[in-house]
Design a protein around this motif. Structure first.
Motif: not given
Ligand code: ISJ
Length: 338
Positions: A92, A95-96, A314, A320
């Protein structure tokens, strides 16, 4: 053919077994030495890494076999979602970071993946048999080369198919679990459109004509994806080679723009993708034909360990936690045959 496979494994000689989508015929190509052949346009089974290292089991000098596929269909198991909070947080966070990069205008889309390591020694042929039985609509393969590695997979994604100057490729992106699917969100429609646009942009110099279908929903095991079929005519095998070179890796497995996405992947995924998200399949130089697939829904077999590779696209609208669960759902495809 099973005896031949066992013998090749004992002698540690390269081979590949494969089944085409929706067919029940098992093909095998068995190399007689253990050289690593670089793919330079000869016919055979090509095996290309994400970063474009190109290998082949050449047809010439190898034994080719085919038979009806009738390995035992051993139990199909359902697996529980099972992950550590650390793994989840780590993914996550990346992804952030990608979302921040998208917001800063560095790129529009990046495909981030996870390598899920499972301590386990598997019985190769039985496991492949389960995979082949379970995913009849996929391109299924088992590849072994003592100096390259051992991989198997059931991929739903064609890179390109060419026969008699007619080509077909697909834009595949967007993922849901089949049992809870209702409709595609704007995020998914956008991430798939990025792939379609990229393919069309990269085809136009090489093709004589092109046809594009409307996007539609396809099943891939327990998942559904959004797919567009792009087809048309090419002039020669040189066009096909250029198309492959231009397409790979597409934004379905890398991102857009390509260079920026590649840079983000290499700086943030802490492992080598190796053959995951590369491509593989049949190349016939004499007939100017190709039947190649993107290496997804695959795993790498090591001595006492399995590595499952799974990724997801993404874009600016990604969440996320949802993306993490998407990779978990994709990993079930392989976990359920282990
Ligand atoms: C990257 C993978 O799959 C790709 C990514 C998808 C997505 O982001 O929704 C869907 C299909 C594939 O093009 C994978 O399976 O590892």
């Amino acid at each position: 053919m099973l005896d031949k496979v066992k013998k090749h494994l004992e002698l540690r000689l390269p081979f590949v077994l494969y089944l085409l989508p929706n067919q029940n015929k098992l093909y095998g190509l068995f190399q007689k030495d253990d050289f690593i052949y670089d793919f330079k346009g000869q016919s055979g089974f090509v095996f290309v890494s994400f970063d474009d290292e190109k290998h082949i089991i050449p047809s010439e000098g190898s034994d080719f076999m085919e038979e009806e596929f009738s390995f035992d269909s051993a139990n199909q198991t359902e697996v529980l979602i099972n992950y550590s909070e650390n793994e989840k947080k780590h993914f996550e966070d990346i992804v952030q970071k990608a979302l921040n990069s998208i917001q800063n205008g560095n790129f529009e889309k990046v495909v981030l993946s996870r390598k899920i390591e499972i301590e386990k020694k598997i019985e190769l042929i039985e496991t492949f048999s389960r995979l082949a039985n379970r995913y009849p609509t996929a391109f299924r393969y088992l590849f072994f080369h003592p100096k390259i590695g051992c991989w198997m997979g059931a991929t739903p994604e064609q890179l390109i198919k060419v026969e008699n100057n007619h080509f077909e490729t697909v834009s595949l992106a967007g993922t849901h679990q089949k049992n809870s699917f209702e409709k595609w969100s704007s995020k998914e429609i956008q991430e798939q459109q990025i792939v379609t646009d990229y393919i069309l942009d990269n085809l136009h110099k090489e093709v004589l004509s092109v046809k594009v279908s409307e996007p539609f929903t396809v099943e891939a095991g327990s998942l559904v994806h959004l797919k567009t079929i792009i087809s048309g005519e090419v002039h020669s095998i040189e066009n096909t080679k250029n198309i492959i070179q231009n397409l790979h890796p597409t934004p379905a497995v890398c991102g857009f723009p390509k260079e920026k996405a590649l840079q983000f992947i290499s700086e943030n995924e802490n492992y080598d993708r190796k053959f995951y998200a590369g491509y593989l399949g049949l190349w016939n130089e004499e007939e100017a034909s190709a039947n190649l697939f993107v290496n997804l829904r695959c795993l790498e077999v090591e001595e006492n360990k399995i590595n499952i590779y799974v990724g997801c696209g993404i874009t600016g609208e990604s969440n996320p936690e949802n993306e993490f669960f998407e990779t978990e759902h994709k990993s079930q495809i392989m976990k359920s045959i282990l």
